[in-house]
Design an enzyme around this catalytic site. Structure first.
Site, PDB file in Angstrom:
ATOM      1  N   ARG A  89       3.268   1.612  -0.446  1.00  0.00           N
ATOM      2  CA  ARG A  89       3.126   2.135   0.927  1.00  0.00           C
ATOM      3  C   ARG A  89       3.872   1.250   1.900  1.00  0.00           C
ATOM      4  NH1 ARG A  89      -1.057   4.697   4.498  1.00  0.00           N
ATOM      5  NH2 ARG A  89       0.116   4.860   6.433  1.00  0.00           N
ATOM      6  N   ARG A  98       4.441   8.887   3.258  1.00  0.00           N
ATOM      7  CA  ARG A  98       3.875   7.746   2.533  1.00  0.00           C
ATOM      8  C   ARG A  98       3.614   8.072   1.077  1.00  0.00           C
ATOM      9  NH1 ARG A  98      -0.523   9.381   6.746  1.00  0.00           N
ATOM     10  NH2 ARG A  98       1.431   9.546   7.760  1.00  0.00           N
ATOM     11  N   ASP A 101      -1.966   7.184   1.009  1.00  0.00           N
ATOM     12  CA  ASP A 101      -2.745   6.929   2.217  1.00  0.00           C
ATOM     13  C   ASP A 101      -4.209   7.028   1.828  1.00  0.00           C
ATOM     14  OD1 ASP A 101      -3.332   6.525   4.923  1.00  0.00           O
ATOM     15  OD2 ASP A 101      -3.226   8.665   5.395  1.00  0.00           O
ATOM     16  N   ASP A 103      -8.089   6.497   3.454  1.00  0.00           N
ATOM     17  CA  ASP A 103      -8.854   6.306   4.682  1.00  0.00           C
ATOM     18  C   ASP A 103     -10.342   6.383   4.393  1.00  0.00           C
ATOM     19  OD1 ASP A 103      -6.717   6.122   6.590  1.00  0.00           O
ATOM     20  OD2 ASP A 103      -6.461   8.289   6.457  1.00  0.00           O
TER      21      ASP A 103
END
Length: 159
Positions: A89, A98, A101, A103
């Site tokens: 990344r 990307r 990712d 989160d």
């Protein structure tokens, strides 16, 4: 001095990528989540294909995972960022395409707002690529009206 034992908590993590073999990157990330210290992968959604939101580049492959972890929220975020780095990344600009990712969406009812981490995730209720896979594994977390509000966003469940 003894170190405090942290009771395991549930955390929900969004996974996505749109560079390279994004499908493989997300699948490998799911395995890597299960291998994090003090963490176990409890559930993972199907994989979904979505167009970028507030971004450019190829379509994303997305999923959501539910973890049981003894890592504190910020420690979990730091572990996720380590996995992103291992996947190559780069962050040349906000919302850049990307390889991976990750989160933190929710963490056992914790509400916090710091420069590093905001819980619940501030934009999760605006994104079908989060809500649809989250509803697949934990429907009670996504009220029908919230899901209906993102029904106009294209999302395709992959076989």
């Amino acid at each position: 001095m003894t170190s405090a034992i942290v009771a395991p908590s549930l955390a929900w993590v969004a996974l996505g990528g749109n560079l390279g073999d994004a499908r493989q990157s997300v699948q490998q990330a799911l395995q890597a989540l299960d291998a994090l210290p003090q963490t176990r992968l409890e559930a993972a959604s199907s994989l979904y294909r979505t167009a970028p939101v507030d971004a450019s580049g190829p379509d994303f492959i997305n999923a959501v995972a539910r973890l049981r972890t003894s890592l504190a929220p910020l420690a979990l975020l730091q572990a996720l960022q380590g996995l992103e780095q291992q996947a190559g990344r780069e962050r040349p600009y906000r919302n850049a395409p990307r390889t991976l990712d990750l989160d933190v969406l929710l963490y056992s009812g914790v509400r916090q707002q710091t420069p590093e981490l905001e819980l619940p995730h501030p934009r999760m209720l605006q994104r079908a690529f989060v809500l649809v896979p989250l509803a697949e594994i934990d429907a009670e977390l996504v009220p029908p009206d919230v899901l209906q509000a993102v029904a106009d966003q294209a999302i395709e469940r992959l076989a």
